[in-house]
Motif scaffolding. Structure first.
Motif, PDB file in Angstrom:
ATOM      1  N   ILE A  91      -0.525  -1.752  -9.319  1.00 33.51           N
ATOM      2  CA  ILE A  91       0.493  -2.062  -7.264  1.00 33.51           C
ATOM      3  C   ILE A  91       1.978  -2.565  -8.537  1.00 33.51           C
ATOM      4  CG2 ILE A  91       0.102  -3.595  -5.472  1.00 33.51           C
ATOM      5  CD1 ILE A  91      -2.211  -2.459  -4.504  1.00 33.51           C
ATOM      6  N   ASN A  92       0.784  -3.924  -9.507  1.00 27.51           N
ATOM      7  CA  ASN A  92       2.320  -4.707  -9.881  1.00 27.51           C
ATOM      8  C   ASN A  92       1.343  -4.965 -11.536  1.00 27.51           C
ATOM      9  OD1 ASN A  92       4.154  -6.763 -10.816  1.00 27.51           O
ATOM     10  ND2 ASN A  92       4.297  -7.934  -8.849  1.00 27.51           N
ATOM     11  N   PRO A  93       1.701  -4.307 -12.582  1.00 30.15           N
ATOM     12  CA  PRO A  93       2.136  -4.163 -13.595  1.00 30.15           C
ATOM     13  C   PRO A  93       2.342  -5.853 -14.661  1.00 30.15           C
ATOM     14  CG  PRO A  93       2.985  -2.549 -13.325  1.00 30.15           C
ATOM     15  CD  PRO A  93       3.384  -3.251 -12.044  1.00 30.15           C
ATOM     16  N   ASP A  94       3.609  -6.527 -13.740  1.00 30.58           N
ATOM     17  CA  ASP A  94       4.062  -7.931 -14.125  1.00 30.58           C
ATOM     18  C   ASP A  94       2.026  -8.968 -13.665  1.00 30.58           C
ATOM     19  OD1 ASP A  94       6.201  -7.055 -15.600  1.00 30.58           O
ATOM     20  OD2 ASP A  94       7.027  -7.541 -13.037  1.00 30.58           O
ATOM     21  N   VAL A  95       1.380  -8.315 -12.821  1.00 26.32           N
ATOM     22  CA  VAL A  95       0.305  -9.323 -12.788  1.00 26.32           C
ATOM     23  C   VAL A  95      -0.650  -9.518 -13.546  1.00 26.32           C
ATOM     24  CG1 VAL A  95      -0.966 -10.529 -10.673  1.00 26.32           C
ATOM     25  CG2 VAL A  95       1.568  -9.628 -10.114  1.00 26.32           C
ATOM     26  N   ILE A 116      -8.900  -3.134   3.873  1.00 20.20           N
ATOM     27  CA  ILE A 116      -8.221  -2.747   2.292  1.00 20.20           C
ATOM     28  C   ILE A 116      -7.010  -3.035   2.172  1.00 20.20           C
ATOM     29  CG2 ILE A 116      -7.723  -1.410   0.606  1.00 20.20           C
ATOM     30  CD1 ILE A 116     -10.688   0.187   0.687  1.00 20.20           C
ATOM     31  N   ILE A 117      -6.465  -2.641   3.281  1.00 22.63           N
ATOM     32  CA  ILE A 117      -4.813  -3.406   2.875  1.00 22.63           C
ATOM     33  C   ILE A 117      -4.650  -4.686   3.709  1.00 22.63           C
ATOM     34  CG2 ILE A 117      -2.349  -2.697   4.358  1.00 22.63           C
ATOM     35  CD1 ILE A 117      -3.390   0.276   4.752  1.00 22.63           C
ATOM     36  N   SER A 118      -4.880  -5.317   4.483  1.00 20.77           N
ATOM     37  CA  SER A 118      -4.816  -6.585   4.741  1.00 20.77           C
ATOM     38  C   SER A 118      -5.526  -7.370   3.436  1.00 20.77           C
ATOM     39  CB  SER A 118      -5.299  -6.530   6.212  1.00 20.77           C
ATOM     40  OG  SER A 118      -6.872  -6.394   5.877  1.00 20.77           O
ATOM     41  N   SER A 119      -6.838  -6.854   2.979  1.00 19.47           N
ATOM     42  CA  SER A 119      -6.911  -7.415   1.721  1.00 19.47           C
ATOM     43  C   SER A 119      -6.064  -8.011   0.923  1.00 19.47           C
ATOM     44  CB  SER A 119      -8.474  -7.334   1.673  1.00 19.47           C
ATOM     45  OG  SER A 119      -9.176  -7.793   2.714  1.00 19.47           O
ATOM     46  N   MET A 120      -5.672  -7.521   0.066  1.00 19.31           N
ATOM     47  CA  MET A 120      -4.673  -6.322  -1.094  1.00 19.31           C
ATOM     48  C   MET A 120      -3.910  -7.358  -0.526  1.00 19.31           C
ATOM     49  SD  MET A 120      -4.610  -5.018  -4.130  1.00 19.31           S
ATOM     50  CE  MET A 120      -5.897  -3.963  -4.299  1.00 19.31           C
ATOM     51  N   ARG A 121      -3.493  -6.804   0.801  1.00 17.93           N
ATOM     52  CA  ARG A 121      -1.797  -7.705   0.820  1.00 17.93           C
ATOM     53  C   ARG A 121      -1.731  -9.947   1.129  1.00 17.93           C
ATOM     54  NH1 ARG A 121       2.283  -5.141   3.671  1.00 17.93           N
ATOM     55  NH2 ARG A 121       3.427  -6.717   4.690  1.00 17.93           N
ATOM     56  N   ALA A 122      -2.995  -9.728   1.379  1.00 22.57           N
ATOM     57  CA  ALA A 122      -3.287 -11.121   1.491  1.00 22.57           C
ATOM     58  C   ALA A 122      -3.359 -11.995   0.137  1.00 22.57           C
ATOM     59  CB  ALA A 122      -4.618 -11.494   2.185  1.00 22.57           C
ATOM     60  N   SER A 151      -2.797   4.168  -1.981  1.00 16.58           N
ATOM     61  CA  SER A 151      -2.763   4.901  -3.336  1.00 16.58           C
ATOM     62  C   SER A 151      -3.554   4.820  -4.065  1.00 16.58           C
ATOM     63  CB  SER A 151      -1.195   5.380  -3.940  1.00 16.58           C
ATOM     64  OG  SER A 151      -1.058   4.127  -4.120  1.00 16.58           O
ATOM     65  N   VAL A 152      -3.963   3.818  -4.202  1.00 19.56           N
ATOM     66  CA  VAL A 152      -4.685   3.474  -4.827  1.00 19.56           C
ATOM     67  C   VAL A 152      -6.619   2.670  -4.593  1.00 19.56           C
ATOM     68  CG1 VAL A 152      -3.107   1.403  -6.696  1.00 19.56           C
ATOM     69  CG2 VAL A 152      -4.718   0.556  -5.127  1.00 19.56           C
ATOM     70  N   ILE A 153      -6.801   3.185  -3.285  1.00 19.97           N
ATOM     71  CA  ILE A 153      -7.875   3.498  -2.951  1.00 19.97           C
ATOM     72  C   ILE A 153      -8.632   4.044  -3.631  1.00 19.97           C
ATOM     73  CG2 ILE A 153      -9.783   3.673  -0.584  1.00 19.97           C
ATOM     74  CD1 ILE A 153      -7.268   2.593   0.873  1.00 19.97           C
ATOM     75  N   GLY A 154      -9.601   3.070  -3.655  1.00 24.34           N
ATOM     76  CA  GLY A 154     -10.905   4.567  -4.784  1.00 24.34           C
ATOM     77  C   GLY A 154     -10.768   3.926  -6.337  1.00 24.34           C
ATOM     78  N   MET A 155     -10.191   2.993  -7.100  1.00 32.36           N
ATOM     79  CA  MET A 155      -9.860   2.622  -8.602  1.00 32.36           C
ATOM     80  C   MET A 155     -10.836   1.128  -7.719  1.00 32.36           C
ATOM     81  SD  MET A 155      -5.698   2.800  -9.190  1.00 32.36           S
ATOM     82  CE  MET A 155      -6.076   2.432 -10.813  1.00 32.36           C
ATOM     83  N   SER A 156     -10.956   0.882  -8.839  1.00 28.43           N
ATOM     84  CA  SER A 156     -12.053  -1.261  -8.864  1.00 28.43           C
ATOM     85  C   SER A 156     -10.887  -1.768  -8.857  1.00 28.43           C
ATOM     86  CB  SER A 156     -11.988  -0.967 -10.613  1.00 28.43           C
ATOM     87  OG  SER A 156     -11.020  -1.234 -11.766  1.00 28.43           O
ATOM     88  N   LEU A 180       3.343 -13.486  -4.263  1.00 28.67           N
ATOM     89  CA  LEU A 180       3.741 -11.977  -4.733  1.00 28.67           C
ATOM     90  C   LEU A 180       4.345 -11.396  -3.356  1.00 28.67           C
ATOM     91  CD1 LEU A 180       1.089 -11.666  -7.385  1.00 28.67           C
ATOM     92  CD2 LEU A 180       3.662 -12.280  -7.708  1.00 28.67           C
ATOM     93  N   MET A 181       4.976 -10.796  -3.404  1.00 28.66           N
ATOM     94  CA  MET A 181       5.783  -9.860  -2.591  1.00 28.66           C
ATOM     95  C   MET A 181       4.113  -8.516  -1.587  1.00 28.66           C
ATOM     96  SD  MET A 181       8.151  -8.719  -0.636  1.00 28.66           S
ATOM     97  CE  MET A 181       9.350  -8.797  -2.014  1.00 28.66           C
ATOM     98  N   PRO A 182       3.834  -8.716  -0.959  1.00 29.59           N
ATOM     99  CA  PRO A 182       2.991  -8.237  -0.524  1.00 29.59           C
ATOM    100  C   PRO A 182       3.020  -6.403  -0.488  1.00 29.59           C
ATOM    101  CG  PRO A 182       3.681  -8.749   1.578  1.00 29.59           C
ATOM    102  CD  PRO A 182       4.362  -9.569   0.241  1.00 29.59           C
ATOM    103  N   PRO A 183       1.892  -5.754  -0.881  1.00 28.37           N
ATOM    104  CA  PRO A 183       2.129  -3.993  -1.514  1.00 28.37           C
ATOM    105  C   PRO A 183       2.260  -3.625  -0.201  1.00 28.37           C
ATOM    106  CG  PRO A 183       0.554  -5.231  -1.630  1.00 28.37           C
ATOM    107  CD  PRO A 183       0.962  -6.343  -1.475  1.00 28.37           C
ATOM    108  N   GLU A 184       3.446  -2.238  -0.007  1.00 35.44           N
ATOM    109  CA  GLU A 184       3.237  -1.319   0.950  1.00 35.44           C
ATOM    110  C   GLU A 184       1.549  -1.069   1.574  1.00 35.44           C
ATOM    111  OE1 GLU A 184       5.673  -1.542   3.974  1.00 35.44           O
ATOM    112  OE2 GLU A 184       6.885  -3.394   2.468  1.00 35.44           O
ATOM    113  N   PRO A 185       1.574  -0.526   2.884  1.00 29.92           N
ATOM    114  CA  PRO A 185       0.394   0.111   2.633  1.00 29.92           C
ATOM    115  C   PRO A 185       0.344   1.222   2.401  1.00 29.92           C
ATOM    116  CG  PRO A 185       1.190  -0.578   4.973  1.00 29.92           C
ATOM    117  CD  PRO A 185       1.920  -1.123   4.065  1.00 29.92           C
TER     118      PRO A 185
END
Length: 233
Positions: free
Chosen positions: A61-65, A25-31, A48-53, A38-43
Motif C-alpha cells: 500500500i505504501n512502500p515508504d512506511v 479489513i478496509i476499516s481496520s487498514m484505514r484506521a 487489492s492486497v487482501i490475501g497477503m500477510s 498517514l493518508m488512509p488507503p482507498e477501499p
C-alpha cells in the motif's frame, strides 16, 4: 457430488472466499494508517492486497512506511480488527459467503477433508470460525502466524502434510491471484472464485484449473478433475 471423488483435500482461503470480511479489513487498514497520521488507503487499494500477510500488504500500500512505523500501523490494524471481531451480545460476525455451508457439507459427505490457508492471523481466523460454528470442520488451519505469506507455498504444503494428503489429490480454492500463485508454486490445482476481491481478468491471468461464479458450481468442477494431473493444467 459423488462419493467416489478422487479429491482428498480441499484447502480454502478465508477472506473473500468463505467469509465476506472486506468491510472489517478496509476499516481496520484505514484506521491503522490514520493512527500514524498517514493518508488512509482507498477501499479498492485495500481490496487489492487482501490475501497477503499484513506486513506485505502495508508495504504494498505504501512502500515508504517501514520499520517501526510499519509495525505501529500493523498494531493499529490489529487493534481495530480485534475490536470489530469482538463477538459480544450486540456484535455480528463477518457473514459467510452465499453457499459456503452447503459446499462444505457436500465436500465432507463425499469424504473430502477440509483445510484453510489464509493471510489472516490465527486469532482472527479462530474467532471467525468459532462465530459460525465451523472450527471443528477443518483438519488443518494455516495462518499468517504459521508460515510466510502467499504466494509462498509453505502454508499450503503444511496443510497437505497435516491432512495426510498429496499435491496431486489436493486443490486450493481462493478469490485472489495470491491464492492461485501459491497453488502453482506448490504444484497443486487451483479453483478461482469470482465473488471475492480480485477481478475475473486477474484471476484468469493466473491460469487456475477453473473459475466459478457460485459455490454450487464447485461439485461439477471437482468431478471433472478426475484423471487430470498438475502437468496438464
Amino acid at each position: 457430488m459423488t462419493g467416489d471423488s478422487p479429491l482428498r483435500l480441499a484447502v480454502f482461503d478465508l477472506d473473500g472466499t468463505l467469509v465476506d470480511s472486506q468491510h472489517t479489513i478496509i476499516s481496520s487498514m484505514r484506521a491503522g494508517f490514520e493512527s500514524e497520521g498517514l493518508m488512509p488507503p482507498e477501499p479498492a487499494v485495500v481490496r487489492s492486497v487482501i490475501g497477503m500477510s499484513l506486513d506485505a500488504a502495508i508495504e504494498r500500500i505504501n512502500p515508504d512506511v517501514r520499520g517501526l512505523q510499519a509495525q505501529r500501523v500493523a498494531a493499529g490494524f490489529k487493534h481495530h480488527a480485534h475490536a470489530a471481531q469482538d463477538h459480544g451480545d450486540n456484535a455480528r460476525p463477518e457473514p459467510l459467503m452465499p453457499g459456503t455451508r452447503g459446499a462444505l457439507d457436500r465436500l465432507e459427505s463425499a469424504g473430502v477433508l477440509l483445510a484453510i490457508a489464509t493471510g489472516k492471523g490465527r486469532a482472527g481466523l479462530i474467532s471467525v470460525l468459532e462465530a459460525h460454528g465451523l472450527l471443528s470442520r477443518f483438519v488443518s488451519l494455516q495462518s499468517a502466524d504459521d508460515a510466510p505469506g502467499k504466494p509462498n507455498p509453505t502454508m499450503l504444503r503444511r496443510a497437505i502434510a497435516e491432512a495426510g494428503a498429496e499435491e496431486r489429490d489436493s486443490v486450493m480454492i481462493g478469490d485472489t491471484v495470491f491464492d492461485l500463485q501459491m497453488a502453482h508454486n506448490a504444484g497443486v490445482k487451483s479453483i478461482a472464485v469470482t465473488w471475492g476481491y480480485h477481478q475475473v481478468e486477474q484471476l484468469r491471468s493466473a491460469r487456475p484449473y477453473a473459475v466459478i461464479d457460485h459455490f454450487k458450481e464447485l461439485d461439477g468442477v471437482i468431478e471433472n478433475m478426475s484423471g487430470q494431473t498438475t502437468e496438464q493444467l
